[in-house]
Design a protein around this motif. Sequence first.
Motif, PDB file in Angstrom:
ATOM      1  N   ARG A 260       0.868  -1.177   0.000  1.00 28.83           N
ATOM      2  CA  ARG A 260       0.000   0.000   0.000  1.00 28.83           C
ATOM      3  C   ARG A 260       0.903   1.224   0.000  1.00 28.83           C
ATOM      4  N   ILE A 261       0.669   2.136  -0.929  1.00 29.35           N
ATOM      5  CA  ILE A 261       1.420   3.380  -0.987  1.00 29.35           C
ATOM      6  C   ILE A 261       0.558   4.476  -0.367  1.00 29.35           C
ATOM      7  N   ALA A 262       1.101   5.172   0.632  1.00 29.93           N
ATOM      8  CA  ALA A 262       0.374   6.258   1.307  1.00 29.93           C
ATOM      9  C   ALA A 262       1.077   7.574   1.019  1.00 29.93           C
ATOM     10  N   GLY A 263       0.344   8.524   0.478  1.00 26.87           N
ATOM     11  CA  GLY A 263       0.904   9.839   0.179  1.00 26.87           C
ATOM     12  C   GLY A 263       0.481  10.861   1.219  1.00 26.87           C
ATOM     13  N   TYR A 264       1.369  11.799   1.525  1.00 31.44           N
ATOM     14  CA  TYR A 264       1.120  12.818   2.553  1.00 31.44           C
ATOM     15  C   TYR A 264       1.378  14.212   1.997  1.00 31.44           C
ATOM     16  N   ALA A 265       0.890  15.207   2.753  1.00 27.57           N
ATOM     17  CA  ALA A 265       1.075  16.616   2.376  1.00 27.57           C
ATOM     18  C   ALA A 265       1.497  17.405   3.606  1.00 27.57           C
ATOM     19  N   ASP A 266       2.040  18.613   3.367  1.00 29.86           N
ATOM     20  CA  ASP A 266       2.294  19.470   4.522  1.00 29.86           C
ATOM     21  C   ASP A 266       0.980  20.138   4.934  1.00 29.86           C
ATOM     22  N   ALA A 267       1.015  20.961   5.964  1.00 30.75           N
ATOM     23  CA  ALA A 267      -0.216  21.464   6.574  1.00 30.75           C
ATOM     24  C   ALA A 267      -0.826  22.666   5.864  1.00 30.75           C
ATOM     25  N   ARG A 268      -0.183  23.162   4.827  1.00 32.70           N
ATOM     26  CA  ARG A 268      -0.767  24.284   4.098  1.00 32.70           C
ATOM     27  C   ARG A 268      -1.917  23.794   3.229  1.00 32.70           C
ATOM     28  N   GLY A 269      -2.950  24.601   3.089  1.00 30.27           N
ATOM     29  CA  GLY A 269      -4.108  24.192   2.306  1.00 30.27           C
ATOM     30  C   GLY A 269      -5.165  23.563   3.195  1.00 30.27           C
ATOM     31  N   SER A 270      -6.342  23.334   2.623  1.00 30.08           N
ATOM     32  CA  SER A 270      -7.459  22.758   3.377  1.00 30.08           C
ATOM     33  C   SER A 270      -7.263  21.257   3.576  1.00 30.08           C
ATOM     34  N   ASP A 271      -8.003  20.699   4.525  1.00 31.44           N
ATOM     35  CA  ASP A 271      -7.919  19.257   4.767  1.00 31.44           C
ATOM     36  C   ASP A 271      -8.284  18.471   3.507  1.00 31.44           C
ATOM     37  N   ALA A 272      -9.357  18.920   2.821  1.00 38.43           N
ATOM     38  CA  ALA A 272      -9.804  18.210   1.626  1.00 38.43           C
ATOM     39  C   ALA A 272      -8.753  18.261   0.521  1.00 38.43           C
ATOM     40  N   ALA A 273      -8.159  19.431   0.336  1.00 34.87           N
ATOM     41  CA  ALA A 273      -7.132  19.572  -0.702  1.00 34.87           C
ATOM     42  C   ALA A 273      -5.917  18.721  -0.382  1.00 34.87           C
ATOM     43  N   ASN A 274      -5.515  18.675   0.875  1.00 34.14           N
ATOM     44  CA  ASN A 274      -4.349  17.882   1.264  1.00 34.14           C
ATOM     45  C   ASN A 274      -4.625  16.385   1.156  1.00 34.14           C
ATOM     46  N   ALA A 275      -5.867  15.990   1.445  1.00 35.96           N
ATOM     47  CA  ALA A 275      -6.222  14.575   1.290  1.00 35.96           C
ATOM     48  C   ALA A 275      -6.145  14.171  -0.175  1.00 35.96           C
ATOM     49  N   ALA A 276      -6.664  15.032  -1.061  1.00 39.23           N
ATOM     50  CA  ALA A 276      -6.615  14.732  -2.496  1.00 39.23           C
ATOM     51  C   ALA A 276      -5.172  14.743  -3.003  1.00 39.23           C
ATOM     52  N   LEU A 277      -4.362  15.664  -2.503  1.00 42.07           N
ATOM     53  CA  LEU A 277      -2.968  15.759  -2.922  1.00 42.07           C
ATOM     54  C   LEU A 277      -2.183  14.527  -2.477  1.00 42.07           C
ATOM     55  N   GLY A 278      -2.440  14.071  -1.251  1.00 39.87           N
ATOM     56  CA  GLY A 278      -1.777  12.860  -0.775  1.00 39.87           C
ATOM     57  C   GLY A 278      -2.099  11.655  -1.644  1.00 39.87           C
ATOM     58  N   LYS A 279      -3.365  11.541  -2.045  1.00 40.66           N
ATOM     59  CA  LYS A 279      -3.769  10.422  -2.903  1.00 40.66           C
ATOM     60  C   LYS A 279      -3.113  10.523  -4.272  1.00 40.66           C
ATOM     61  N   ALA A 280      -3.039  11.728  -4.817  1.00 36.67           N
ATOM     62  CA  ALA A 280      -2.399  11.910  -6.123  1.00 36.67           C
ATOM     63  C   ALA A 280      -0.922  11.537  -6.065  1.00 36.67           C
ATOM     64  N   ARG A 281      -0.265  11.852  -4.959  1.00 41.46           N
ATOM     65  CA  ARG A 281       1.151  11.503  -4.804  1.00 41.46           C
ATOM     66  C   ARG A 281       1.338   9.997  -4.705  1.00 41.46           C
ATOM     67  N   ALA A 282       0.453   9.336  -3.983  1.00 39.31           N
ATOM     68  CA  ALA A 282       0.524   7.874  -3.899  1.00 39.31           C
ATOM     69  C   ALA A 282       0.290   7.246  -5.269  1.00 39.31           C
ATOM     70  N   ASP A 283      -0.661   7.788  -6.011  1.00 37.18           N
ATOM     71  CA  ASP A 283      -0.937   7.268  -7.355  1.00 37.18           C
ATOM     72  C   ASP A 283       0.256   7.470  -8.284  1.00 37.18           C
ATOM     73  N   ALA A 284       0.979   8.585  -8.108  1.00 35.34           N
ATOM     74  CA  ALA A 284       2.160   8.840  -8.939  1.00 35.34           C
ATOM     75  C   ALA A 284       3.254   7.810  -8.672  1.00 35.34           C
ATOM     76  N   VAL A 285       3.439   7.462  -7.409  1.00 35.32           N
ATOM     77  CA  VAL A 285       4.444   6.438  -7.070  1.00 35.32           C
ATOM     78  C   VAL A 285       4.015   5.087  -7.629  1.00 35.32           C
ATOM     79  N   LYS A 286       2.734   4.781  -7.506  1.00 35.43           N
ATOM     80  CA  LYS A 286       2.235   3.524  -8.076  1.00 35.43           C
ATOM     81  C   LYS A 286       2.502   3.479  -9.574  1.00 35.43           C
ATOM     82  N   ALA A 287       2.219   4.575 -10.268  1.00 35.91           N
ATOM     83  CA  ALA A 287       2.462   4.613 -11.712  1.00 35.91           C
ATOM     84  C   ALA A 287       3.933   4.391 -12.029  1.00 35.91           C
ATOM     85  N   GLY A 288       4.829   4.946 -11.178  1.00 35.82           N
ATOM     86  CA  GLY A 288       6.253   4.737 -11.379  1.00 35.82           C
ATOM     87  C   GLY A 288       6.646   3.279 -11.214  1.00 35.82           C
TER      88      GLY A 288
END
Length: 207
Positions: free
Chosen positions: A135-163
């Motif tokens: 399982r790949i888990a992506g994280y974000a720093d605390a800037r931005g809203s909770d929803a935006a950071n949750a989506a950003l973390g998922k996008a980062r995990a998906d990028a690693v999976k694609a790699g």
Amino acid sequence: MADPKDTRGAPPREMHIGKKKGTNWLAWIALLAGILALLFALSRCGRDDASAVTTVASTNTTDVVATTPNAGSATALAGTSGLGGYLAGTEAAPRTFQFEKLTFDTAKSTLRPDDAEEVGTIAAVLKQYGNTHVRIAGYADARGSDAANAALGKARADAVKAGLVAQGIAADRIETVSGGESDPVGTNATASGQAENRRTELVVTSR
């Protein structure tokens, strides 16, 4: 002849009928109706709460990664360089590893050329142990809203999976989730700490 003044034995001219004190049924009926209305309202409230929980659960597309055994917090995690040794041993899954070099630019989920080496190393280990699922888990720093950071973390995990998939790892061996801004490894008050928090973790879910 009977004496008209003699009233003995004669029926009384007036009768006084006393009202018997009985149960006030109207008050009891009103009380019962009030109790039933209260119970009905409470039952409706419970159903509404249950419905709300179901809705949230069904629409959440960025699950937060669960706490992994053997690591009380992210700061206690081993680096991905230890993945091969772990898979060669007998320690039970799950086990979490933090990427040692891979971090992301602010508000970005694109893998940088410098990240290719670590992704390639992990792919080589996963090829060696073909039964391993991660399982790949992506994280974000605390800037931005909770929803935006949750989506950003998922996008980062998906990028690693694609790699990893690009390196030949089957996509069905890799799950992706988001940790959002939770469980930071550095302070969000400095640029360097924020960079550390824009991280990715790898969880061996089965081996």
